[in-house]
Design a protein around this motif. Structure first.
Motif, PDB file in Angstrom:
ATOM      1  N   PHE A 121     -10.011 -26.381 -41.334  1.00 33.20           N
ATOM      2  CA  PHE A 121     -10.525 -25.617 -40.194  1.00 33.20           C
ATOM      3  C   PHE A 121     -12.019 -25.847 -40.065  1.00 33.20           C
ATOM      4  O   PHE A 121     -12.676 -26.363 -40.981  1.00 33.20           O
ATOM      5  CB  PHE A 121     -10.224 -24.124 -40.350  1.00 33.20           C
ATOM      6  CG  PHE A 121     -10.911 -23.485 -41.533  1.00 33.20           C
ATOM      7  CD1 PHE A 121     -12.112 -22.810 -41.366  1.00 33.20           C
ATOM      8  CD2 PHE A 121     -10.359 -23.545 -42.807  1.00 33.20           C
ATOM      9  CE1 PHE A 121     -12.759 -22.216 -42.451  1.00 33.20           C
ATOM     10  CE2 PHE A 121     -11.000 -22.965 -43.892  1.00 33.20           C
ATOM     11  CZ  PHE A 121     -12.194 -22.301 -43.714  1.00 33.20           C
ATOM     12  N   LEU A 122     -12.564 -25.449 -38.914  1.00 39.87           N
ATOM     13  CA  LEU A 122     -13.997 -25.557 -38.665  1.00 39.87           C
ATOM     14  C   LEU A 122     -14.710 -24.297 -39.120  1.00 39.87           C
ATOM     15  O   LEU A 122     -14.253 -23.183 -38.857  1.00 39.87           O
ATOM     16  CB  LEU A 122     -14.263 -25.779 -37.178  1.00 39.87           C
ATOM     17  CG  LEU A 122     -13.951 -27.171 -36.628  1.00 39.87           C
ATOM     18  CD1 LEU A 122     -13.968 -27.148 -35.100  1.00 39.87           C
ATOM     19  CD2 LEU A 122     -14.942 -28.211 -37.156  1.00 39.87           C
ATOM     20  N   TRP A 152     -28.272 -27.656 -33.301  1.00 40.01           N
ATOM     21  CA  TRP A 152     -28.039 -28.234 -34.621  1.00 40.01           C
ATOM     22  C   TRP A 152     -27.383 -27.253 -35.579  1.00 40.01           C
ATOM     23  O   TRP A 152     -27.647 -27.271 -36.775  1.00 40.01           O
ATOM     24  CB  TRP A 152     -29.349 -28.787 -35.187  1.00 40.01           C
ATOM     25  CG  TRP A 152     -29.907 -29.833 -34.292  1.00 40.01           C
ATOM     26  CD1 TRP A 152     -31.021 -29.746 -33.505  1.00 40.01           C
ATOM     27  CD2 TRP A 152     -29.339 -31.113 -34.016  1.00 40.01           C
ATOM     28  NE1 TRP A 152     -31.188 -30.885 -32.769  1.00 40.01           N
ATOM     29  CE2 TRP A 152     -30.166 -31.752 -33.057  1.00 40.01           C
ATOM     30  CE3 TRP A 152     -28.208 -31.785 -34.469  1.00 40.01           C
ATOM     31  CZ2 TRP A 152     -29.912 -33.022 -32.573  1.00 40.01           C
ATOM     32  CZ3 TRP A 152     -27.950 -33.046 -33.977  1.00 40.01           C
ATOM     33  CH2 TRP A 152     -28.797 -33.652 -33.055  1.00 40.01           C
ATOM     34  N   THR A 153     -26.508 -26.420 -35.071  1.00 39.84           N
ATOM     35  CA  THR A 153     -25.712 -25.556 -35.938  1.00 39.84           C
ATOM     36  C   THR A 153     -24.972 -26.408 -36.965  1.00 39.84           C
ATOM     37  O   THR A 153     -24.316 -27.382 -36.599  1.00 39.84           O
ATOM     38  CB  THR A 153     -24.662 -24.792 -35.107  1.00 39.84           C
ATOM     39  OG1 THR A 153     -25.286 -24.248 -33.956  1.00 39.84           O
ATOM     40  CG2 THR A 153     -24.015 -23.705 -35.927  1.00 39.84           C
ATOM     41  N   PRO A 154     -25.063 -26.075 -38.254  1.00 37.68           N
ATOM     42  CA  PRO A 154     -24.325 -26.870 -39.247  1.00 37.68           C
ATOM     43  C   PRO A 154     -22.814 -26.685 -39.076  1.00 37.68           C
ATOM     44  O   PRO A 154     -22.338 -25.592 -38.774  1.00 37.68           O
ATOM     45  CB  PRO A 154     -24.809 -26.296 -40.587  1.00 37.68           C
ATOM     46  CG  PRO A 154     -25.297 -24.922 -40.273  1.00 37.68           C
ATOM     47  CD  PRO A 154     -25.836 -24.982 -38.868  1.00 37.68           C
ATOM     48  N   ILE A 155     -22.071 -27.759 -39.239  1.00 35.51           N
ATOM     49  CA  ILE A 155     -20.623 -27.729 -39.035  1.00 35.51           C
ATOM     50  C   ILE A 155     -19.928 -28.376 -40.233  1.00 35.51           C
ATOM     51  O   ILE A 155     -20.321 -29.451 -40.690  1.00 35.51           O
ATOM     52  CB  ILE A 155     -20.224 -28.478 -37.743  1.00 35.51           C
ATOM     53  CG1 ILE A 155     -20.852 -27.804 -36.526  1.00 35.51           C
ATOM     54  CG2 ILE A 155     -18.700 -28.537 -37.585  1.00 35.51           C
ATOM     55  CD1 ILE A 155     -20.595 -28.534 -35.215  1.00 35.51           C
ATOM     56  N   GLN A 156     -18.885 -27.699 -40.724  1.00 32.97           N
ATOM     57  CA  GLN A 156     -18.057 -28.230 -41.794  1.00 32.97           C
ATOM     58  C   GLN A 156     -16.588 -28.211 -41.366  1.00 32.97           C
ATOM     59  O   GLN A 156     -16.176 -27.350 -40.587  1.00 32.97           O
ATOM     60  CB  GLN A 156     -18.170 -27.374 -43.065  1.00 32.97           C
ATOM     61  CG  GLN A 156     -19.543 -27.239 -43.649  1.00 32.97           C
ATOM     62  CD  GLN A 156     -19.560 -26.237 -44.808  1.00 32.97           C
ATOM     63  OE1 GLN A 156     -18.616 -25.483 -45.020  1.00 32.97           O
ATOM     64  NE2 GLN A 156     -20.657 -26.252 -45.563  1.00 32.97           N
ATOM     65  N   PHE A 187     -13.018 -22.366 -51.269  1.00 39.74           N
ATOM     66  CA  PHE A 187     -13.013 -23.299 -50.150  1.00 39.74           C
ATOM     67  C   PHE A 187     -13.475 -24.684 -50.607  1.00 39.74           C
ATOM     68  O   PHE A 187     -14.363 -24.808 -51.447  1.00 39.74           O
ATOM     69  CB  PHE A 187     -13.942 -22.816 -49.027  1.00 39.74           C
ATOM     70  CG  PHE A 187     -13.455 -21.564 -48.359  1.00 39.74           C
ATOM     71  CD1 PHE A 187     -12.379 -21.592 -47.480  1.00 39.74           C
ATOM     72  CD2 PHE A 187     -14.074 -20.337 -48.603  1.00 39.74           C
ATOM     73  CE1 PHE A 187     -11.937 -20.447 -46.864  1.00 39.74           C
ATOM     74  CE2 PHE A 187     -13.630 -19.191 -47.986  1.00 39.74           C
ATOM     75  CZ  PHE A 187     -12.566 -19.232 -47.116  1.00 39.74           C
ATOM     76  N   ARG A 188     -12.862 -25.704 -50.016  1.00 35.99           N
ATOM     77  CA  ARG A 188     -13.276 -27.082 -50.249  1.00 35.99           C
ATOM     78  C   ARG A 188     -13.865 -27.637 -48.948  1.00 35.99           C
ATOM     79  O   ARG A 188     -13.267 -27.470 -47.878  1.00 35.99           O
ATOM     80  CB  ARG A 188     -12.088 -27.964 -50.653  1.00 35.99           C
ATOM     81  CG  ARG A 188     -11.320 -27.476 -51.862  1.00 35.99           C
ATOM     82  CD  ARG A 188     -10.178 -28.435 -52.201  1.00 35.99           C
ATOM     83  NE  ARG A 188      -9.204 -28.578 -51.122  1.00 35.99           N
ATOM     84  CZ  ARG A 188      -8.070 -29.281 -51.208  1.00 35.99           C
ATOM     85  NH1 ARG A 188      -7.790 -29.916 -52.348  1.00 35.99           N
ATOM     86  NH2 ARG A 188      -7.227 -29.367 -50.185  1.00 35.99           N
ATOM     87  N   VAL A 189     -15.024 -28.284 -49.020  1.00 33.15           N
ATOM     88  CA  VAL A 189     -15.607 -28.930 -47.857  1.00 33.15           C
ATOM     89  C   VAL A 189     -15.078 -30.355 -47.799  1.00 33.15           C
ATOM     90  O   VAL A 189     -15.282 -31.148 -48.723  1.00 33.15           O
ATOM     91  CB  VAL A 189     -17.144 -28.908 -47.903  1.00 33.15           C
ATOM     92  CG1 VAL A 189     -17.718 -29.661 -46.708  1.00 33.15           C
ATOM     93  CG2 VAL A 189     -17.653 -27.467 -47.919  1.00 33.15           C
ATOM     94  N   LEU A 190     -14.396 -30.682 -46.704  1.00 37.25           N
ATOM     95  CA  LEU A 190     -13.733 -31.972 -46.559  1.00 37.25           C
ATOM     96  C   LEU A 190     -14.525 -32.954 -45.707  1.00 37.25           C
ATOM     97  O   LEU A 190     -14.362 -34.170 -45.859  1.00 37.25           O
ATOM     98  CB  LEU A 190     -12.356 -31.774 -45.917  1.00 37.25           C
ATOM     99  CG  LEU A 190     -11.442 -30.729 -46.565  1.00 37.25           C
ATOM    100  CD1 LEU A 190     -10.179 -30.553 -45.742  1.00 37.25           C
ATOM    101  CD2 LEU A 190     -11.103 -31.114 -48.000  1.00 37.25           C
ATOM    102  N   HIS A 191     -15.379 -32.432 -44.810  1.00 43.09           N
ATOM    103  CA  HIS A 191     -16.059 -33.284 -43.847  1.00 43.09           C
ATOM    104  C   HIS A 191     -17.212 -32.491 -43.272  1.00 43.09           C
ATOM    105  O   HIS A 191     -17.109 -31.269 -43.124  1.00 43.09           O
ATOM    106  CB  HIS A 191     -15.056 -33.680 -42.735  1.00 43.09           C
ATOM    107  CG  HIS A 191     -15.561 -34.700 -41.772  1.00 43.09           C
ATOM    108  ND1 HIS A 191     -15.569 -36.055 -42.039  1.00 43.09           N
ATOM    109  CD2 HIS A 191     -16.046 -34.572 -40.500  1.00 43.09           C
ATOM    110  CE1 HIS A 191     -16.035 -36.700 -40.990  1.00 43.09           C
ATOM    111  NE2 HIS A 191     -16.342 -35.829 -40.039  1.00 43.09           N
ATOM    112  N   THR A 192     -18.308 -33.135 -42.950  1.00 39.57           N
ATOM    113  CA  THR A 192     -19.442 -32.452 -42.327  1.00 39.57           C
ATOM    114  C   THR A 192     -19.906 -33.240 -41.111  1.00 39.57           C
ATOM    115  O   THR A 192     -19.654 -34.443 -40.987  1.00 39.57           O
ATOM    116  CB  THR A 192     -20.629 -32.306 -43.298  1.00 39.57           C
ATOM    117  OG1 THR A 192     -21.032 -33.596 -43.744  1.00 39.57           O
ATOM    118  CG2 THR A 192     -20.240 -31.440 -44.498  1.00 39.57           C
ATOM    119  N   GLY A 193     -20.584 -32.536 -40.204  1.00 38.79           N
ATOM    120  CA  GLY A 193     -21.082 -33.186 -39.002  1.00 38.79           C
ATOM    121  C   GLY A 193     -22.320 -32.516 -38.481  1.00 38.79           C
ATOM    122  O   GLY A 193     -22.667 -31.434 -38.900  1.00 38.79           O
TER     123      GLY A 193
END
Length: 379
Positions: free
Chosen positions: A271-272, A357-361, A373-379
């Motif tokens: 999820f985001l 530039w809100t951080p997004i995971q 929680f596991r962080v799978l991808h960032t943008g």
């Protein structure tokens, strides 16, 4: 937390002289929050906790030039008409600005009324790109635009090897917008989006559709807990779909209720979420206090609530409580929030002032430890 139809949470209206404050009437901020069903109550509680903590911190630091800051809370219950009526009421009451709201469709109704009335509105959480029909100077937003967040989610899907993606979608502007963003982004990159209409499909029928379409991922573009939870249970129990990935870009697994209702079935559902890789000193302190207030880990929505008040307090200190001057100040905001430096700009295709530039995971719950929680991808 219980909420009545006209719930009002107000901080003390007078501040005693104590060296840092002077006696004065309060500065009011109207807060729109979903606190009863069919609103997403848990999200509303986290949003309110962040708003309230920031108000407390502002007042502990002397308020707004010696005047205490005060929240006037209205429960939207995910109802756009109720939200619009609340904006009218709060405008008549004399609030300096509006804050909050989680649901995009509700925030859109509130933003339209705020724009029409000339009432500054800092939207905390809603992501719909077209928050207002026309560009407005009155509304700013902290959450990233849906197009940016969902394109990052689409990148994650492609990097994980998913090109045949089914979306179980309900009928709403928000879900339709999400499906369109995914389709437009994935199609030129070799991806296919298969839409499953949840107005006509039962959760068990979704499984047959996934098999027939050879989908490798299913995204939940539906409400929580119904029908999201029954869909997840049906898919997890179908041996034909043992390898399929279930995703929820709208963020349903962020909240503890997801694990309470689904247990292990709720793990490994990406999820985001809008958090940085690592919180700074302010974010870490706020996280600790919010964890105590909520009796659970604070979601990104709680941080959005805190940052909303932090920005509005800075604007009100610098420019006073005149509504026009507040709206004119959006492009000059530079506030250190819990998740980074907050500044607003005009973004192509976005009708409101946007924190660009809100951080997004992209994250999920660890199957080995669903509370982690596991962080799978960032943008």
């Amino acid at each position: 937390m219980t909420a009545t139809e006209d719930l009002e949470v107000i901080q003390p209206t007078q501040a005693k002289t104590d060296g840092s404050r002077t006696v004065g009437s309060s500065v009011q901020i109207g807060a729109l929050v979903p606190l009863t069903r069919p609103g997403w109550v848990e999200a509303g509680q986290h949003l309110l906790a962040g708003l309230e903590l920031a108000v407390r911190d502002v007042n502990d630091a002397g308020g707004i030039v010696g005047r205490p800051l005060e929240l006037v809370v209205r429960d939207t219950a995910a109802d756009p008409h109720r939200a619009a009526a609340a904006v009218d009421e709060l405008a008549r009451q004399g609030v300096a600005a509006l804050a909050g709201e989680y649901h995009s469709v509700v925030a859109r109704a509130a933003a339209a009324r705020a724009d029409a009335l000339g009432l500054p509105f800092l939207c905390s959480s809603a992501v719909l790109d077209a928050l207002t029909e026309q560009p407005t100077e009155w509304v700013a937003r902290l959450a990233p635009a849906q197009s940016r967040g969902w394109q990052i989610y689409a990148d994650f899907l492609l990097s994980a090897g998913h090109s045949r993606i089914a979306v179980a979608a309900e009928s709403s502007v928000y879900w339709a917008s999400g499906a369109r963003i995914l389709r437009d982004y994935l199609a030129p990159r070799g991806g296919t989006v298969i839409e499953l209409d949840m107005r006509v499909l039962a959760p068990t029928a979704v499984c047959d559709e996934l098999v027939d379409h050879r989908a490798t991922a299913l995204l939940l573009l539906v409400g929580h807990p119904e029908p999201a939870v029954p869909i997840v249970k049906s898919v997890r129990r179908d041996q034909r779909l043992a390898e399929i990935m279930i995703g929820a870009p709208a963020g349903q697994p962020e909240f503890a209720e997801w694990t309470t209702l689904l247990g292990d079935d709720g793990a490994a559902v990406p999820f985001l979420r809008y958090l940085p890789e690592r919180l700074g000193p302010l974010g870490a302190r706020v996280e600790t206090v919010l964890r105590e207030r909520l009796a659970e880990a604070p979601s990104f929505v709680a941080f959005e609530g805190y940052d909303t008040v932090a920005v509005l307090a800075d604007v009100l200190r610098s420019h006073g409580t005149d509504r026009t001057r507040t709206a004119e100040s959006w492009p000059r905001v530079a506030v250190e929030g819990t998740r980074g430096q907050i500044q607003f700009s005009r973004t192509p295709g976005i009708s409101v002032w946007q924190w660009a530039w809100t951080p997004i995971q992209v994250a999920d719950r660890d199957p080995a430890e669903p509370d982690r929680f596991r962080v799978l991808h960032t943008g």
